[in-house]
Design a protein around this motif. Structure first.
Motif, PDB file in Angstrom:
ATOM      1  N   THR A  16      24.649  41.634 -47.283  1.00  0.00           N
ATOM      2  CA  THR A  16      23.883  41.622 -46.033  1.00  0.00           C
ATOM      3  C   THR A  16      24.794  41.815 -44.837  1.00  0.00           C
ATOM      4  N   ALA A  17      25.940  41.158 -44.849  1.00  0.00           N
ATOM      5  CA  ALA A  17      26.895  41.295 -43.748  1.00  0.00           C
ATOM      6  C   ALA A  17      27.363  42.741 -43.624  1.00  0.00           C
ATOM      7  N   GLU A  18      27.720  43.339 -44.761  1.00  0.00           N
ATOM      8  CA  GLU A  18      28.178  44.733 -44.743  1.00  0.00           C
ATOM      9  C   GLU A  18      27.095  45.662 -44.201  1.00  0.00           C
ATOM     10  N   ASN A  19      25.875  45.503 -44.691  1.00  0.00           N
ATOM     11  CA  ASN A  19      24.771  46.362 -44.248  1.00  0.00           C
ATOM     12  C   ASN A  19      24.496  46.199 -42.759  1.00  0.00           C
ATOM     13  N   VAL A  79      35.581  42.673 -44.281  1.00  0.00           N
ATOM     14  CA  VAL A  79      34.633  42.550 -45.386  1.00  0.00           C
ATOM     15  C   VAL A  79      35.027  43.473 -46.535  1.00  0.00           C
ATOM     16  N   LEU A  80      35.335  44.716 -46.218  1.00  0.00           N
ATOM     17  CA  LEU A  80      35.664  45.705 -47.240  1.00  0.00           C
ATOM     18  C   LEU A  80      36.940  45.367 -47.999  1.00  0.00           C
ATOM     19  N   LEU A  81      37.829  44.626 -47.356  1.00  0.00           N
ATOM     20  CA  LEU A  81      39.100  44.281 -47.990  1.00  0.00           C
ATOM     21  C   LEU A  81      39.046  42.985 -48.799  1.00  0.00           C
ATOM     22  N   LEU A  82      37.945  42.270 -48.710  1.00  0.00           N
ATOM     23  CA  LEU A  82      37.803  41.050 -49.506  1.00  0.00           C
ATOM     24  C   LEU A  82      37.765  41.394 -50.992  1.00  0.00           C
ATOM     25  N   ASP A  83      38.363  40.549 -51.814  1.00  0.00           N
ATOM     26  CA  ASP A  83      38.365  40.790 -53.255  1.00  0.00           C
ATOM     27  C   ASP A  83      36.945  40.886 -53.804  1.00  0.00           C
ATOM     28  N   ALA A  84      36.032  40.121 -53.218  1.00  0.00           N
ATOM     29  CA  ALA A  84      34.649  40.115 -53.700  1.00  0.00           C
ATOM     30  C   ALA A  84      33.916  41.419 -53.389  1.00  0.00           C
ATOM     31  N   VAL A  85      34.437  42.218 -52.473  1.00  0.00           N
ATOM     32  CA  VAL A  85      33.828  43.504 -52.104  1.00  0.00           C
ATOM     33  C   VAL A  85      34.684  44.657 -52.634  1.00  0.00           C
ATOM     34  N   ASN A  86      35.976  44.603 -52.299  1.00  0.00           N
ATOM     35  CA  ASN A  86      36.971  45.538 -52.847  1.00  0.00           C
ATOM     36  C   ASN A  86      36.629  47.015 -52.632  1.00  0.00           C
ATOM     37  N   LYS A  87      36.533  47.395 -51.346  1.00  0.00           N
ATOM     38  CA  LYS A  87      36.306  48.808 -51.006  1.00  0.00           C
ATOM     39  C   LYS A  87      37.367  49.270 -50.008  1.00  0.00           C
ATOM     40  N   PRO A  88      38.657  49.136 -50.341  1.00  0.00           N
ATOM     41  CA  PRO A  88      39.717  49.463 -49.384  1.00  0.00           C
ATOM     42  C   PRO A  88      39.723  50.925 -48.961  1.00  0.00           C
ATOM     43  N   ASP A  89      39.262  51.827 -49.839  1.00  0.00           N
ATOM     44  CA  ASP A  89      39.247  53.247 -49.505  1.00  0.00           C
ATOM     45  C   ASP A  89      38.350  53.544 -48.315  1.00  0.00           C
ATOM     46  N   GLN A  90      37.311  52.729 -48.130  1.00  0.00           N
ATOM     47  CA  GLN A  90      36.380  52.969 -47.027  1.00  0.00           C
ATOM     48  C   GLN A  90      36.949  52.537 -45.674  1.00  0.00           C
ATOM     49  N   VAL A  91      37.982  51.710 -45.696  1.00  0.00           N
ATOM     50  CA  VAL A  91      38.602  51.261 -44.451  1.00  0.00           C
ATOM     51  C   VAL A  91      39.242  52.440 -43.720  1.00  0.00           C
ATOM     52  N   LEU A  92      39.887  53.326 -44.470  1.00  0.00           N
ATOM     53  CA  LEU A  92      40.538  54.491 -43.869  1.00  0.00           C
ATOM     54  C   LEU A  92      39.518  55.369 -43.153  1.00  0.00           C
TER      55      LEU A  92
END
Length: 202
Positions: A129-132, A169-182
């Motif tokens: 929900t936070a990400e969205n 949020v994206l870098l949290l282990d529970a989410v793990n979407k580091p590629d989207q940070v760039l």
């Protein structure tokens, strides 16, 4: 004293709509603060009168004020889920309050998720929900058609802070979407030019 000053400005300069509406909103905020910090019938009554005056005389500025102020109070008390729900009640017609609510509501969803993680509880739904909501805020801030210049400036600031939170949020282990940070920060050099603090964070 601040509430009385706002009231005087509001009534004396009623024809200066933008100026007077901000003073009327300030009066509502003052009585909201007073009635919550030291509850009493007088301040509660004055808050309702100030809110009604704002809604009646400056309807555009008055839209969403009640849920916004309640959400702000709940956020300060650490009631992040309740605060987020009230921020989400602020309608787009609330203009600047809507902009701030998009950011603050998403922030509260993030803080709620972080709290669940600290307590070793399931935070998957809260993080989603936070990400969205953070993405929704960024999409909204990107729209400029029909937005006054003074509001665009505030939205740019809110957009920056929203992006930094989404990165967290994206870098949290529970989410793990580091590629989207760039992708999210790919235009940081231009967007934050001249702002050393934001450039260092990006």
């Amino acid at each position: 004293e601040a509430a009385l000053a706002y009231e005087e400005v509001t009534r004396r300069y009623k024809d200066a709509r933008e100026f007077a509406s901000q003073a009327a909103l300030g009066m509502v905020k003052c009585f909201q603060f007073l009635r919550t910090k030291a509850p009493n019938n007088y301040d509660a009554t004055q808050y309702q009168k100030a809110l009604e005056y704002l809604k009646t005389n400056f309807p555009d500025s008055g839209k969403g004020v009640a849920p916004f102020l309640l959400a702000r109070e709940q956020q300060e008390d650490g009631k992040f889920e309740e605060a987020a729900k009230n921020y989400e009640l602020v309608p787009p017609e609330g203009a600047k309050l809507y902009d701030e609510s998009l950011y603050a509501g998403a922030l509260c969803r993030y803080l709620q998720a972080k709290s669940l993680l600290r307590e070793k509880k399931d935070a998957k739904g809260a993080l989603s929900t936070a990400e969205n909501n953070l993405r929704k805020a960024i999409e909204s801030f990107a729209r400029e058609e029909g937005i006054p210049d003074d509001r665009k400036k505030i939205r740019k600031e809110l957009d920056a802070e929203t992006r930094f939170i989404l990165c967290d949020v994206l870098l949290l282990d529970a989410v793990n979407k580091p590629d989207q940070v760039l992708t999210l920060m790919e235009k940081a050099d231009q967007a934050y030019e001249g702002n050393a603090d934001r450039l260092s964070r990006a």
